[in-house]
Every structure is written in structure tokens, then in C-alpha cells.
Design a protein around this motif. Structure first.
Motif, short mmCIF file in Angstrom:
data_model
loop_
_atom_site.label_atom_id
_atom_site.label_comp_id
_atom_site.label_asym_id
_atom_site.label_seq_id
_atom_site.Cartn_x
_atom_site.Cartn_y
_atom_site.Cartn_z
N HIS A 155 48.21 23.99 22.64
CA HIS A 155 49.00 23.36 23.71
C HIS A 155 48.58 21.91 23.91
O HIS A 155 48.61 21.40 25.03
CB HIS A 155 48.90 24.17 24.98
CG HIS A 155 49.43 25.56 24.81
ND1 HIS A 155 50.76 25.81 24.61
CD2 HIS A 155 48.81 26.76 24.75
CE1 HIS A 155 50.95 27.10 24.44
NE2 HIS A 155 49.78 27.70 24.53
N PHE A 156 48.14 21.30 22.87
CA PHE A 156 47.85 19.86 22.79
C PHE A 156 46.63 19.44 23.60
O PHE A 156 45.79 18.72 23.12
CB PHE A 156 49.05 19.01 23.20
CG PHE A 156 50.38 19.53 22.73
CD1 PHE A 156 50.51 20.07 21.44
CD2 PHE A 156 51.50 19.51 23.54
CE1 PHE A 156 51.73 20.55 21.00
CE2 PHE A 156 52.72 20.00 23.09
CZ PHE A 156 52.82 20.53 21.83
N GLY A 157 46.57 19.90 24.89
CA GLY A 157 45.41 19.55 25.71
C GLY A 157 45.31 18.06 25.97
O GLY A 157 44.22 17.53 26.10
N LEU A 158 46.46 17.39 26.07
CA LEU A 158 46.40 15.96 26.37
C LEU A 158 46.20 15.76 27.86
O LEU A 158 46.54 16.62 28.67
CB LEU A 158 47.70 15.28 25.93
CG LEU A 158 48.05 15.45 24.46
CD1 LEU A 158 49.35 14.72 24.15
CD2 LEU A 158 46.92 14.94 23.58
N LEU A 159 45.62 14.64 28.23
CA LEU A 159 45.41 14.34 29.63
C LEU A 159 46.67 13.68 30.18
O LEU A 159 47.01 12.57 29.78
CB LEU A 159 44.21 13.41 29.81
CG LEU A 159 42.95 13.84 29.05
CD1 LEU A 159 41.81 12.87 29.33
CD2 LEU A 159 42.54 15.25 29.41
N PRO A 160 47.37 14.37 31.08
CA PRO A 160 48.70 13.90 31.50
C PRO A 160 48.66 12.57 32.25
O PRO A 160 49.65 11.87 32.32
CB PRO A 160 49.20 15.01 32.42
CG PRO A 160 47.98 15.72 32.88
CD PRO A 160 46.99 15.60 31.76
N HIS A 161 47.49 12.26 32.81
CA HIS A 161 47.43 11.06 33.64
C HIS A 161 46.98 9.84 32.85
O HIS A 161 46.66 8.82 33.42
CB HIS A 161 46.47 11.30 34.80
CG HIS A 161 45.11 11.75 34.37
ND1 HIS A 161 44.86 13.01 33.88
CD2 HIS A 161 43.92 11.10 34.33
CE1 HIS A 161 43.59 13.13 33.57
NE2 HIS A 161 42.99 11.99 33.82
N ARG A 162 46.90 9.99 31.50
CA ARG A 162 46.47 8.86 30.70
C ARG A 162 47.52 8.50 29.67
O ARG A 162 48.20 9.36 29.14
CB ARG A 162 45.17 9.22 29.97
CG ARG A 162 43.99 9.19 30.89
CD ARG A 162 42.78 9.79 30.21
NE ARG A 162 41.61 9.52 31.00
CZ ARG A 162 40.58 8.78 30.60
NH1 ARG A 162 40.58 8.27 29.38
NH2 ARG A 162 39.58 8.57 31.38
N ARG A 186 43.70 11.90 18.27
CA ARG A 186 42.51 11.99 19.11
C ARG A 186 41.37 12.65 18.32
O ARG A 186 40.21 12.25 18.42
CB ARG A 186 42.83 12.78 20.37
CG ARG A 186 41.66 12.91 21.31
CD ARG A 186 42.06 13.59 22.59
NE ARG A 186 42.45 14.97 22.35
CZ ARG A 186 42.90 15.79 23.31
NH1 ARG A 186 43.03 15.34 24.53
NH2 ARG A 186 43.23 17.03 23.03
#
Lengths: 345, 324, 648
Positions: free
Chosen positions: A119-126, A182
Motif C-alpha cells: 500500500h505504498f506507505g507514502l507520507l501523505p503530508h509530504r 524512495r
């Protein structure tokens, strides 16, 4: 099997993960042979990884394939201790990861390993660029430097022009490119990919698989790739381990698995695969029979059979198969027909 | 997003700091205006500062408190905080903690002694009024059943007072929680066929008496004088044998409530401060009639401060005497 | 199928128990009820009285007070005083607060605009004006200052603890019993013990408010941390981030929105409590409201209550708008930011002008008397209430009498009127049938403890009122819940009332209810219903709405009419919600039924209130509070256990 292979990048021995109370009691006990529900009934435990051992060579793409609940995701998390294993050892360049103290473990995670998530695990606020630079940031790299590196990786994965975007503005496929970038940003030695493409549409998934193959060729990282999709496993994996109920049922190249399935479980799996799409000429190569022509065109052993079939069917003669410049046998059009008709059944 | 947030937070804190600096540095113009206009007012030797008056709920109390408040504001430039508080224990604790300084009318019959002993409260003696608690029925009942006002005949009429709350006996409406009440003892000692109902508030009693007189319903309940309400709804007092007690905790219950001189209390802090308010409070004394006059205006819809001012203007000699 | 049969069997068994109980109650009527006059004490209450007296006596001497309680009291009241000086009480060497009324309006304009949008700003400012028009400016500012002080202190404890509990299972496990207890505990109960140690004043009021609001903020913060999408966190750990890095760079930024929502909840909880805390010396609007209750003055109470409503809406909208504005993580474009900066700067200048005016011009410093409509509002309210009570009273009183005579008195005859050991046996048997052996044993233990405390009779009086109020709440709540669950329109109509009911402190509507029903147990019951019905209706409504459409389509296709659909499909399918609603209803009702002590309900609530005023009964009041707690735990556990047993 119990001695570690010193030339491996990753060498796993007798790895166990048991959930529940007193997990050590289950390790190597007869209870471990019980089915999942029986074990839960009896002791309340779940054995997610049971006595798994394997070696991954430097630069190899090692695929772990299994259905959901087979323990493959737990296994990959045990390797970097996102989940703490119950027993066993994981050697990385000769060092037991399981014995590393928290500081050393963090260092390994920061420099040697990296991971890509389903589920990618990206930081939504960045922003994309700050997502990619995150691992450098926690490592204390200065902003200018880490952005420079992030920019390089952005180009490597084909995300040019998106560095200022936020994850929610990107499609799933693009988001996973960020995930890949990343993971590449720290220039790791081993990449762990946990079903990275399962959440994507089939078309995008094929693009991304091609992308991984391309990246692997370019950067040559050791990869441990988790998937539930057999064709993905066949397409990407140098070697494949098939997991069921926490244990590895069979391990080998695609040809090994199709040619000599270890049990009916593996065989059932392989039945649905269209062999000509995944197998290479190596699988069909055989010594020439008397009277057969041996002056046909030469093809590399790593050619997928489907791709070779056109060449072969146009030729009236069998093709010669070579590996690393050495002839290993021939393949005739009848051989291919037989294989394809086998597929149809 | 982060930048935006930081930007906003920075603007905000900058603004707050600026604003408050501005506020703190510039002595407010309102204060300067206030001091110039008050040159005419008497300048006391010691500044009055802040005084907290505990406000109890009944109108008479509000009247007394407001008269004192208005005098203190006008004459001594005091800042008076009126704090609504329940009677007795709650208020004494508030005096001990320093939240309030003054009780202008206490009925508590000596419950403050413990706080006086501890040195947090000072008893300033009677405020000139006399309180009388008792059991009352609406006037119409006394007219219709003339002998009901004798406590010995109450049982004869107990059935009239039955309600859904009283479990087959007559309902005896007891006073609010903070008030001095011995109803349960009276019922027991006089073997009355009544049950004490804890109404919880004076509102409940006023409601019951008003409804009782208007709709000719049987009501017996706790009431007291001085109380302006007495002029609105006529009540008749039930006479019990003459009283034999001063401390409610010691009462036998056989006899009636005694007449109580109402007491002024102040915090030790206030009395030690030398504030002119302390002197005012010590000198203060007025009658039930005085209080009723102010209370009537408040009940009639006048603002309490205005009602107090009206009385002050009408009674300059009394006020002058308190100022000493 | 088996459980259904069991359920029916349980139903009959409970009926049999009630029948036997009724017979026993008639035979042994009034025997061993342990009834006690208010002035009487038992061994435990006398001991508590003595203990309270000795604590009071030690306040000036004992080390615990000198080095612990008094410094805390000093610190908190100092802090509160500072905040009050900003807006409510005169600042040092001044006759006005730091900010006069116009200054407050300016600052509120700026901050609400900063955290939300233009519309909310307009709303907030008009509501503030409303408070001034009602002649309640200073009291309103005191209420806001008290709320603000309590919220700042609550959050500075609640958020860090909540984060800790969000990160560590062990911490959560340690905290959970306290959080649960705080939810069961009626607010009235902890006022008295706090006042014993921190005396009467702003410090006690603030601490009590914090006790009420901290658990909420812990719960929501820990939930905010725990409910985050796990994969970014896992990713962060996999990259070698330390716990602190993951917390500050991933978890907090992602959870911020929900934590802000928690702030909103904390503010609302604190506001509703600050009103009640007037009982122990909180300044502000609570005083006039309680005054209106003690001396009959619906008008003044209404004016103060209205101001509370205004403040509630203002605080709710401005803090929830702050939580809502960021539905996305993507920032606005550069142009938008530019525009916003411009308007913010404008607002800032406006605010500074307001502040300057409020400090230099009298009309801007102190709310002008000409702008005060409170007397008109109050007198009109009085007229309307008088008319209503005069003309409706015969209806309301007959209804009250009907319920009191036939429902309340019969249940009270069972619970309080029969010998205590019979009541304990019967309650234990019912608890066994509903929840099993463990709960029955717990109930017996708790009840014996109540008997030992000596306030058995009062406890049963309170239990009676709680049960009857819950019963009525559920009847009404299910009807309304089904209605809003089935019709979006109904939901739209009812929602403002439900929201208002949830934000209004119970004290505010106690006065008009008293006017309608007079001093009685039923008045307390109605108050309990008003307080708990919004929650019940919302839960039932959600449950009905949550019933799967396939199920309803299938039933409709089979030819069910609306009544059959409700009774045979929707209500059974929403059983879990019904049980949850009952459970919540019970706890909410209990919290308010004890406040009924102010309006003639008697029972434990009355004793708590008496204990506050009469020093010789302070201990008894404390024991009464403890008994309420025991009762609450018993009710909660039985309700929980039966919900677990029959919820599936």
C-alpha cells in the motif's frame, strides 16, 4: 542445509515466527506440524513462518510466492525485523541481523536495506521529493544534498515533473514509483518488495513489472520480491520459493517448479500457468536426435518460448540453443507445439 | 501544508505578542479617564481593592448584598465580585480559599465555628435582622380548617396532603439542602403521619405555595421570614410548642424553629487588610423592613443595583452612620 | 437458533423472578429497608464525617496541604486568574480586563478566521454579540476564560498521555480502567471530594473540569494515533527511523486532524462542566443558572442558559471548522495563500484597532447598558413559562402522577421497599440470567458494599429513577431512532435538537422542567430523558441505517409492509445498536438523575448536595458519592455482560 553460504547476500536459516503466548514452545515441536486451526485450538498460537531457510545470491531476484495467509508477508518482515522472529538466523554479509542491537539495526535499515510496500506507505503530508528524501532526512543528510539525490532517483524511476506533487494527486502506479524511488534513494544493497504491485490495475502492473526488470538491469540490486501472482513470480524471479502454511514447499527456478513440482499443491498451481509464456528455451532444450538438422539459427537459452516460437515455426529446422555462448541443445517446432497443446489442457 | 501552517502560526503568535505588548505598555485610556472623573470622590486612606461577596439565592440576601456593593463602589472605589454560592460549608470553604470575603446574612446557627477556630473566618455579629423559620400552609387552608395551625391537629388533615411522592402519608415539603431544617425530626418526635420530601430548592417551595393558594391545593412546607414572597402569597404558620434549641443538630424535633438573629461573616483576610469595606461591614445593620423594601423592587423587575441605589438615596442618614 | 430459545427462556425466568419478588415485597413491605433520615448517620458515614472534619481541620497545618494541595491550588488559581484578567476581570492597576469587549471581538475575529473560514467567523462574532446583548458579557467571558484555562491544562496533560497510550499497549492497558470509570462517574460525584482538598474556588472548579475532560482527550488522541494507516509508519521504521522520528515526522502530522477533533470534544466537555462547576465556585454563567434554579426565576436562568448555548455553538463551530478545513494534505495554490495572507493581515489590523479602542474608549471597553435586552428576554420568558405552566400543568402533573403512581412507585416498592437481602438476591439472579455468574458475583459484592456504607435505601431510590428514566428514554429513543434511521428528512429535522441536547448542560433545562412537573422524582427522570435521548436516538438511528439494503430489499420483495419491515427486519438486525444504546442510556441517565437532587428527587443526589452545604453531613455526602460510583459500575457491568451475551 544448516551451514550458511558465505557467498550469499542474504542467508536465512531455520527462521520461525509464532504468534501468541509462549511462542518458543512451538518451535521445532510436533505441534508445529498441526494445521493452522488445530494449532490455534490446541495452544492458541499461530505459526506464521515455520523453519524457513534459503540463500539469496548478490544481484539475484528471489521471489517468495504464496497465497494470502501463507506467511510470505510475515517472512519478509522478519528479515528486517519489522516483525521480531521467534527463532533462527538471518545473515547479511555474514552478520546475523537478528543479533543486531537497536542502533545497529537502524543503521542497517538506513543504509543496507530498503523496502517497498503493497500500500505504498507514502507520507501523505509530504511532497514527492520529500517522501523520497525521507530516509536520507532521518539519516541526517542536509536538505540540499538529499534533494539532489532525490532528484536523481526521480529521474531514474521516470517521475520527472512530479517532485512537487503530493501523493494523493498521483495515480496508484505513480505512487508506487515514488515508493520504488524512495527505496532506491539510499542506494541499498538489498531491496525487499512486499507485493508491490498487487494494489494496481493489471495493465499498470505489467508496466511496473517491466520497470522493475529495467531497474534491476540498471542498478543490479539484490531483490527479495513477495507476490501472490505466479506469472509475476515467473517473469521476475531468478529463483522462486513457494510458501504454504508458513513453510517453504518448494524452491527453484521456474523450470524446476514446472518440470518437477514437489507435490500436488505446487503441481495444481502450475497447471493454470501457460508454460510457453513463462518458460525459456532452456526448459525445452534437448540433444539433437539422429537425423535432425543442427544448423538452424541460434537463440539464447533465456528467450521466452512464446517469443521464440515465431522464429522456430518459420524455420523448417530446429533452432540451436546456447547459454553463455555454449550450445546446450536444440528445440524443434514440434516440441513447442507439444508444450502449447499441453497448456491448452 | 507545513509551510502554510508554520506561516499561520508565526503570524498568529507575532500578532498576539504585539497586541499584548501594546496592551501592557500603554496604560489604558479608560483607566486614565476613570481616575480624572473620580477626583470628586472621597479618597480613602487605604485602597479598598477587591472584595468578594458570596451571593446566596434568596431575594432578601440579594437586596442586602447589593446595597453594600453599591455603597462600596461609590464611596470607596471597591471592585466587588459577586459570586453565586450555596450556603454554609461551601461558602465557608470559599472564604478559607480566598474566593470570597463576605456573607451578609447567615442563618447557619454556628456552623461557622470550626472556620472561626481555624482563623479563616471572623464572625461580625448580627446584621440587625431576625429570621424565623417554620412550617406553613397557604392562607386558604387556615381559613377553611381553622384548627390546622395547631401542630397537634396536623394528623387529622394528613390525608389532604397525600401526593404521588409521599407514599400514602402527607407530603411535608422540606427546605432546600443548605438551609437549617429539622423536618424529619419534627415528624418523628411529634409522631406525625407525614413524610419529609426534600424539594431541593426554594423554587420548588415557591411553586408549590403559589400553586396551592391559587388552585386551593393542600400544601404544607418549610418557609421563613424575612422573605418578600410573603407579601405575594399569604401563608399561615403552623404552631409547634415553643422552641428548646439553638443548634439544629441538638434539636429534639418536638418544638418549633427558634427566631434567629442573622449574622454577618467576613474572611480574616478582609478584616486584617484594613480595607474600608471591613469598617462598612462592621457598622452595617438594618431591619427586616429595610430589606423587604429593596427586595420588593427587585421582585418587581428592577435591576438589583438600581433597587439598592434607590434605597440608598432614600436613606442617607442610615448610610452615613455605616460609613462611620 | 439455540441462543434464540435461550433468550426466550431467560425472558420467562426473569418474569418469574419479578413475580416472586413482587409477592415477597408485599409480604415484607417496609421490613429491613435500611431507610435513614437525612440527619442520621451510620458507622461508615459517621467515620467519613469525622475524617472530613479532620481533613478540614488540617488544612492550615498538615504537610500534605502545605506542600502538595495548597501549592497546586495556588498554581492553578493563579493561572486561571491570568486568563480571566485577559478578558473577564480587571487587570492589575486597571478597572477593565486587558481586553475590553470590542478587543475580545477583534481577537476572536482574527483567530476564528485564522483557523476556519469567513462564514464561521461571522457566526462566532454574532454569537459573541448575542452574549453581550443578553447582558451577560462579563459572565460569558468568565465562562470562556474558565473553559479555556481548563482546556489548556487538560490538553497539556491529555495529549501527551494520549500519544503515549497510542504508542504503547501497556500504557493503554493501565489507563483504560480509569478512562472507563471516568465515563461512568456522574459529574456531581467528584465535586465534593475535590472541594474538600482544594476548597471552593476557581482551582477546584478547574481541577474538576479537568478530571472530566482529560479522559476524553486521552481517548481521542490515543485513538488518533492508533487508527492511522499503518503502512507509512511501517515504511518509516523500515527505513531506520527512530521512534521519535517516526512520531514527529509521520504519526503526529498524519494524526493532527483527528487530534484537533479531540480538542473540539475537550472544549465542549469542559464548557458543559464549567457550568456545573459553579457549585464549587466557578465564576461565570453557571451561577445565574443555579440561582435561577434555587430561587424561582426561569427568565434569568433562560437568559444565562441562552448565553451558554451561544458560547457552545461558537466554540463548537470554530474548533470543528479548524479540524475540517484540511480534508486534503495538499496545500492551496500560491495565489490562494497570497489572498489569504492579505485578508489575514486585514483582520489583524481590524483586531488591533479593536483592541486599541477597547482600551481607550469607554463604550468599547465595557458593554454599554443601552445594548442590553436581557430584561425584555427574561420577562417575556417568564410570561411564556407562567402561561405554559398555568395551562399545561394539569396535563403534565397528571402524566407525572400516572407514571409516579403506577410505574415509579411499584418499581420502588420492589427495589427499595422490600428487605435489602431480598433485593440483593433478586438483582443477583437477574444479573446471572442476563450476564452470567461472574457479573452476578460482582453485583452481589458491590451491593453488599453499598449496604455496608449505610446508604442502601437511597441507592435503591436512585436506581429506581435510573431504570424508569432509561425505560422511557428507550421507548422514545427507539421510535425517534427508527424514524431518523428510515428517513433522511427526519434526520435533518431532528439533528439540530439532538446536537443542542448534547451540548447543553443539564442545569439549563432543569428549571423549565421543574416548572412543568413540580418538585418530584419525575422531574429528575424527565431531565435524565432529555439528557440521554440524543445519544440513544443517534445510536439507534445509525443502527437502523446500517441494516444492509439487500436484507431490506429481500424483505420488501417478499411483500412485507412497513411495520413488518421495522419489527421483523430492521430492529432485530440492529439489535447490537439497541443494546449499545441501552447501555449508554443507562450511564447518561444516572449522571443526570443525581442532579435531580436539586428538584426533589431525593436519593443519593440529594445527599451529595446536602453534604456540600452542611459540614456535619459532609462525610455522608462523600459516602453518597461513592455509592453512586458503586451503583454506576454495577449497572455498567451488568449491561455490558448482557450485551456481550446477547449481542451476537
Amino acid at each position: 542445509m544448516n551451514s550458511h553460504n558465505s557467498s550469499s547476500a542474504i542467508s536465512v536459516r531455520n527462521l520461525w515466527k509464532v504468534f501468541g503466548d509462549n511462542p518458543e514452545k512451538i518451535v521445532n515441536s510436533s505441534d508445529a506440524d498441526l494445521s493452522r486451526s488445530e494449532l490455534r485450538e490446541k495452544t492458541g498460537n499461530t505459526a506464521a513462518v515455520k523453519n524457513v531457510s534459503f540463500d539469496v545470491a548478490p544481484g539475484e531476484v528471489f521471489v517468495v510466492m504464496g497465497l494470502s495467509g501463507s506467511g510470505k508477508s510475515t517472512l519478509v518482515r522478519c528479515l528486517t525485523r519489522l516483525i521480531e522472529p521467534t527463532a533462527g538466523s538471518v545473515l547479511f554479509n555474514g552478520e546475523d541481523v537478528l543479533k543486531a542491537d537497536p542502533a545497529r539495526l537502524r543503521e542497517l535499515r538506513r543504509t543496507a536495506f530498503s523496502m517497498v510496500f503493497q500500500h505504498f506507505g507514502l507520507l501523505p503530508h509530504r511532497k514527492v521529493i520529500d517522501n523520497i528524501a525521507y530516509s536520507l532526512e532521518i539519516n541526517g543528510v542536509k536538505k540540499i544534498e538529499r534533494h539532489k539525490r532525490a532528484q536523481e532517483v526521480i529521474e531514474l524511476v521516470g517521475l520527472q515533473g512530479y517532485s512537487e506533487a503530493y501523493p494523493e494527486q498521483l495515480s496508484g502506479g505513480m505512487q508506487q514509483r515514488v515508493g520504488l524511488a524512495r527505496a532506491l534513494a539510499v542506494d541499498p544493497q538489498v531491496m525487499f518488495l512486499d507485493e508491490p504491485f498487487s494494489a494496481l490495475d493489471p495493465l499498470i502492473r505489467r508496466d511496473m513489472q517491466t520497470e522493475v526488470i529495467r531497474l534491476h538491469k540498471e542498478v543490479g540490486k539484490t531483490m527479495i520480491f513477495i507476490t501472490h501472482d505466479l506469472s509475476e513470480a515467473m517473469k521476475l524471479g531468478d529463483r522462486i520459493a513457494i510458501m504454504r502454511d508458513g513453510a517453504v514447499v518448494q524452491m527453484g527456478t521456474a523450470e524446476d517448479l514446472i518440470g518437477k513440482p514437489a507435490d500436488t499443491y505446487v503441481a495444481d498451481f502450475m497447471r493454470d500457468i501457460s508454460k510457453s509464456h513463462v518458460l525459456t528455451l532452456r526448459y525445452l532444450a534437448r540433444p539433437a536426435r539422429p537425423g535432425e538438422a543442427t544448423d538452424g539459427p541460434e537463440l539464447d537459452s533465456s528467450t521466452i518460448i512464446r517469443d521464440a516460437s515465431q522464429v522456430i515455426s518459420q524455420q523448417m529446422k530446429p533452432v540451436r540453443v546456447s547459454e553463455n555462448g555454449k550450445a546446450i541443445g536444440i528445440v524443434s517446432s514440434e516440441d513447442i507445439l507439444k508444450l502449447i497443446s499441453g497448456d491448452a489442457n | 501544508m507545513k509551510q502554510k501552517f508554520r506561516g499561520r502560526a508565526a503570524t498568529a503568535s507575532l500578532f498576539v505578542t504585539l497586541g499584548l505588548l501594546l496592551a501592557a505598555c500603554s496604560g489604558s485610556g479608560v483607566d486614565q479617564a476613570a481616575t480624572t472623573t473620580e477626583d470628586t470622590a472621597a479618597t480613602p486612606a487605604v485602597e479598598c481593592g477587591e472584595v468578594g461577596i458570596a451571593m446566596h439565592a434568596w431575594v432578601g440576601y440579594t437586596a442586602t448584598a447589593n446595597v453594600l456593593t453599591e455603597i462600596a463602589k461609590k464611596e470607596f472605589d471597591c471592585t466587588v465580585n459577586q459570586v453565586e454560592l450555596a450556603e454554609a460549608g461551601v461558602t465557608y470553604d470559599a472564604m478559607e480559599s480566598g474566593s470570597v470575603d463576605v456573607v451578609v446574612e447567615d442563618w447557619g446557627g454556628g456552623r461557622w465555628q470550626e472556620w472561626v477556630d481555624r482563623g479563616s473566618v471572623v464572625e461580625l455579629g448580627p446584621n440587625g435582622q431576625e429570621g424565623l423559620i417554620g412550617m406553613y400552609v397557604p392562607k386558604w387552608m387556615a381559613d377553611e380548617y381553622p384548627d390546622i395551625t395547631d401542630s397537634a391537629n396536623l394528623n387529622k388533615y394528613a390525608d389532604l396532603f397525600k401526593t404521588s411522592e409521599s407514599g400514602g402519608k402527607g407530603a411535608w415539603l422540606e427546605g432546600p439542602p443548605g438551609y437549617t431544617t429539622i423536618g424529619e425530626k419534627m415528624i418523628e418526635a411529634n409522631k406525625l403521619n407525614f413524610k419529609a420530601i426534600n424539594t431541593g430548592s426554594e423554587t420548588a417551595l415557591i411553586d408549590a405555595f403559589t400553586d396551592g393558594q391559587k388552585n386551593k391545593k393542600a400544601v404544607i412546607g418549610y418557609w421563613y421570614t424575612p422573605q418578600y414572597f410573603n407579601a405575594q402569597v399569604e401563608l399561615a404558620r403552623i404552631n409547634f410548642p415553643d422552641n428548646d434549641w439553638t443548634d439544629a443538630a441538638e434539636a429534639s424535633g418536638l418544638t418549633d424553629y427558634p427566631a434567629t438573629p442573622l449574622i454577618k461573616l467576613a474572611s480574616k483576610k478582609l478584616m486584617d487588610s484594613g480595607s474600608p469595606f471591613a469598617t462598612l461591614l462592621q457598622n452595617f445593620s438594618w431591619s427586616n423592613e429595610d430589606q423587604n423594601a429593596v427586595a420588593a423592587d427587585i421582585e418587581g423587575g428592577m435591576d438589583p443595583a438600581a433597587a439598592a441605589q434607590k434605597w440608598i438615596d432614600a436613606n442617607p442618614d442610615k448610610v452615613q452612620a455605616w460609613l462611620g | 437458533m439455540i441462543s434464540a430459545i435461550k433468550e426466550i427462556k431467560t425472558r420467562y425466568l426473569i418474569l418469574i423472578i419479578l413475580g416472586v419478588w413482587a409477592v415477597l415485597a408485599i409480604i415484607f413491605k417496609g421490613v429491613a429497608t435500611l431507610e435513614l433520615a437525612t440527619y442520621q448517620n451510620t458507622f461508615v458515614t459517621q467515620t467519613a464525617n469525622d475524617a472530613a472534619a479532620s481533613i478540614r481541620g488540617n488544612r492550615t497545618q498538615s504537610a500534605a496541604f502545605i506542600y502538595f494541595f495548597n501549592p497546586i491550588r495556588g498554581f492553578i488559581s493563579g493561572f486561571v486568574e491570568l486568563i480571566r484578567m485577559l478578558i473577564a476581570i480587571p487587570a492589575p492597576n486597571s478597572i477593565i480586563p486587558v481586553l475590553g469587549w470590542l478587543g475580545v471581538i477583534g481577537v476572536v475575529t482574527f483567530f476564528v478566521f485564522l483557523t476556519s473560514n469567513f462564514r464561521t467567523t461571522i457566526l462566532a462574532v454574532s454569537l459573541l454579540f448575542g452574549c453581550g446583548l443578553l447582558g451577560m458579557w462579563t459572565d460569558s467571558m468568565d465562562t470562556i476564560a474558565m473553559t479555556l484555562a481548563a482546556v489548556i491544562l487538560s490538553l497539556s496533560i491529555g495529549i501527551p498521555l494520549g500519544i503515549w497510550a497510542g504508542l504503547s499497549d501497556r500504557v493503554l492497558k493501565v489507563l483504560t480502567p480509569f478512562l472507563d470509570l471516568a465515563q461512568i462517574l456522574p459529574t456531581l460525584v467528584y465535586l465534593a471530594p475535590l472541594a474538600l482538598f482544594f476548597l471552593i474556588g476557581t482551582a477546584s472548579a478547574t481541577i474538576a473540569t479537568m478530571v472530566y475532560s482529560i479522559p476524553l482527550s486521552i481517548r481521542i488522541t490515543s485513538h488518533a494515533i492508533r487508527s492511522l494507516n499503518n503502512s507509512p509508519i511501517e515504511a518509516s521504521i523500515s527505513m531506520g527511523a527512530t521512534g521519535k522520528q517516526t512520531l514527529t515526522k509521520v504519526q503526529l502530522p498524519m494524526g493532527k486532524q483527528m487530534i484537533v477533533l479531540g480538542i473540539n470534544q475537550t472544549v465542549m466537555a469542559a464548557l458543559s462542566f464549567v457550568v456545573i462547576a459553579a457549585l464549587i465556585g466557578s465564576p461565570g454563567l453557571g451561577g445565574p443558572i443555579i440561582n435561577a434554579l434555587t430561587i424561582r426565576n426561569v427568565g434569568d436562568g433562560f437568559v444565562a442558559g441562552l448565553a451558554v448555548v451561544f458560547i457552545a455553538i461558537m466554540l463548537d463551530r470554530s474548533t470543528s471548522a479548524a479540524a475540517k478545513t484540511k480534508q486534503t494534505f495538499v496545500p492551496p495554490s500560491k495565489k490562494e495563500i497570497q489572498q489569504r495572507r492579505m485578508s489575514l493581515a486585514g483582520m489583524g489590523i481590524f483586531a488591533i484597532v479593536c483592541i486599541w479602542l477597547s482600551r481607550n474608549v469607554l463604550w468599547a471597553a465595557i458593554w454599554p447598558k443601552q445594548l442590553d435586552v436581557s430584561e425584555i428576554v427574561a420577562s417575556n420568558t417568564n410570561t411564556v413559562t407562567d402561561w405554559t405552566t398555568d395551562n399545561l400543568r394539569f396535563i403534565t402533573v397528571s402524566f407525572k402522577d400516572f407514571i409516579s403512581n403506577y410505574v415509579l412507585n411499584s418499581i420502588q416498592a420492589l427495589l427499595a421497599g422490600s428487605p435489602w437481602f431480598i433485593t440483593i438476591t433478586m438483582i443477583a439472579l437477574i444479573a446471572y440470567l442476563l450476564g452470567g455468574r461472574k457479573v452476578a458475583l460482582l453485583a452481589i459484592g458491590l451491593m453488599l458494599l453499598i449496604v455496608a456504607c449505610g446508604l442502601w435505601y437511597e441507592t435503591m431510590v436512585t436506581l429506581t429513577q435510573t431504570l424508569v428514566a432509561t425505560m422511557l428514554t428507550m421507548i422514545l429513543g427507539v421510535i425517534l431512532g427508527v424514524w431518523i434511521g428510515r428517513s433522511q428528512k427526519a434526520y435533518k429535522i431532528l439533528r439540530p435538537f439532538l446536537d443542542a441536547g448534547q451540548t447543553l448542560p443539564a442545569f439549563v433545562y432543569l428549571v423549565p422542567i421543574l416548572g412543568l412537573f413540580g418538585p418530584s422524582r419525575f422531574t429528575a427522570i424527565v431531565t435524565g430523558i432529555v439528557y440521554s435521548i440524543p445519544v440513544v436516538v443517534k445510536i439507534v438511528g445509525e443502527g437502523i441505517k446500517g441494516v444492509s439494503t439487500t436484507m431490506i430489499e429481500a424483505a420488501t420483495a417478499a411483500g412485507s409492509n412497513a411495520w413488518q419491515l421495522i419489527t421483523k427486519v430492521q430492529l432485530p438486525a440492529a439489535k447490537r445498536s439497541l443494546l449499545l444504546a441501552t447501555n449508554q442510556g443507562l450511564i447518561f441517565v444516572l449522571a443526570v438523575v443525581v442532579i435531580g437532587g436539586f428538584v426533589g428527587s431525593g436519593g443519593l443526589g440529594y445527599l451529595v448536595i446536602v453534604g456540600g452545604s452542611k459540614p456535619e453531613l459532609q462525610g455522608k455526602g462523600l459516602v453518597a458519592g461513592f455509592s453512586i460510583l458503586l451503583l454506576g459500575v454495577m449497572i455498567d457491568r451488568i449491561a455490558h455482560a448482557s450485551a456481550r451475551k446477547y449481542g451476537n
